[in-house]
Design an enzyme around this catalytic site. Sequence first.
Site, PDB file in Angstrom:
ATOM      1  CE1 TYR A 237       2.160 -45.600  26.631  1.00 21.31           C
ATOM      2  CE2 TYR A 237       3.537 -43.669  26.296  1.00 21.31           C
ATOM      3  CZ  TYR A 237       3.279 -45.007  26.079  1.00 21.31           C
ATOM      4  OH  TYR A 237       4.147 -45.749  25.303  1.00 21.31           O
TER       5      TYR A 237
ATOM      6  CE  LYS B 235       7.412 -44.814  19.849  1.00 19.90           C
ATOM      7  NZ  LYS B 235       7.042 -46.252  19.928  1.00 19.90           N
TER       8      LYS B 235
ATOM      9  NE  ARG C 119      14.594 -48.996  24.317  1.00 20.04           N
ATOM     10  CZ  ARG C 119      15.531 -48.237  23.808  1.00 20.04           C
ATOM     11  NH1 ARG C 119      16.541 -47.854  24.575  1.00 20.04           N
ATOM     12  NH2 ARG C 119      15.488 -47.855  22.549  1.00 20.04           N
TER      13      ARG C 119
ATOM     14  CB  SER D 270       7.511 -44.035  27.660  1.00 20.36           C
ATOM     15  OG  SER D 270       8.810 -44.183  27.085  1.00 20.36           O
TER      16      SER D 270
ATOM     17  NE  ARG E 293      14.860 -51.802  19.712  1.00 19.26           N
ATOM     18  CZ  ARG E 293      14.154 -51.755  20.843  1.00 19.26           C
ATOM     19  NH1 ARG E 293      13.793 -50.579  21.337  1.00 19.26           N
ATOM     20  NH2 ARG E 293      13.796 -52.853  21.463  1.00 19.26           N
TER      21      ARG E 293
ATOM     22  CD  GLU F 121      13.596 -44.250   6.643  1.00 22.43           C
ATOM     23  OE1 GLU F 121      12.801 -45.168   6.887  1.00 22.43           O
ATOM     24  OE2 GLU F 121      14.791 -44.277   6.968  1.00 22.43           O
TER      25      GLU F 121
ATOM     26  CE  LYS G 281      10.174 -46.930  17.281  1.00 27.33           C
ATOM     27  NZ  LYS G 281       9.712 -48.328  17.414  1.00 27.33           N
TER      28      LYS G 281
END
Length: 330
Positions: free
Chosen positions: A320, A252, A210, A281, A221, A237, A200
């Site tokens: 979505y 992602k 958000r 998104s 982040r 990872e 990610k």
Amino acid sequence: MSEIDPPVVRPRRLRTTPAMRDLVAETTLRPSQLVLPLFVREGIAEPQPIASMPGLFQHTRDTLRKAVTEAAEAGVRGVMLYGIPETKDATGSGGIDREGILNVAIRDVVAEVGDAVVVMSDLCLDEFTDHGHCGVLTSDGRVDNDATLAAYAEMAVVQAEAGVDLVGPSGMMDGQVAVIRAALDASGHTDTGILAYGAKYASAFFGPFREAVDSSLEGDRRTYQQDPRNGTEGVRETLLDVEQGADIVMVKPALAYLDVLRQVRDAPELRGVPVAAYNVSGEYAMVEAAAANGWIDREPAILETLTAIRRAGADVILTYWAAEAARLVR
């Protein structure tokens, strides 16, 4: 015109009709491969439109149940739930509250659709913290990895008690999958699976999300989500998550990281492990905006986007467009 030797090999022969193209298609897109992310907001009487994600809403509990039922009827076999609380605090306690909006919504959806749909839930604190980070902060404002792990363990058990099929730890804390797996097993929830966000990235394509979760994020982040310049780090990872007990792994975002998705899918250690990708998104918003301006043909662009993610190696796609795409391909 000079005489030419006609070609013997003519690949166009296999493109002559729709039936011929279907017969030799290398990549399939089926409704059962799609997962629909959904947002449920506490304390609202009507669904709230998400301006940067046209056609999507923050749902009430009632409209959430309706949306899940419609997705199931379209053939979608998974939903990912995100909760938006009325109040937030420094530790994200609303995510651990058994009567918090996300855990109540899990129970609602499980009661509504039962085993017809795989119910997944976001296992992260960012929707519930007043600072918007994915974990507990130290006194100097850094995310405390190990203190956050303790909160994730508790959150996982509460979501499992609510009946979720798969928890989705998305906070990118080191060791999160191992801690969650141990907590689930110790509490008797050995059948609750983990959809691990193995790769990610700290992406610019998360912007509309958000808004969707009313994020309170201060700063960024980048100290815990992965650097977009690194591909093999994502594979590393992901392998760590499988070693720690992940049942499904995910990349992602999807479109800007199709190369990482392919590396993950091709890793010998991950043979037999389902690989998911999240069509995020910002990717959704770009297509919708271009289509609204008449610059692209919307429905073919949706299907081409999702097919590209499948072709790059995804077994499962969070998108979505899941319910709409399911109807299109059926």
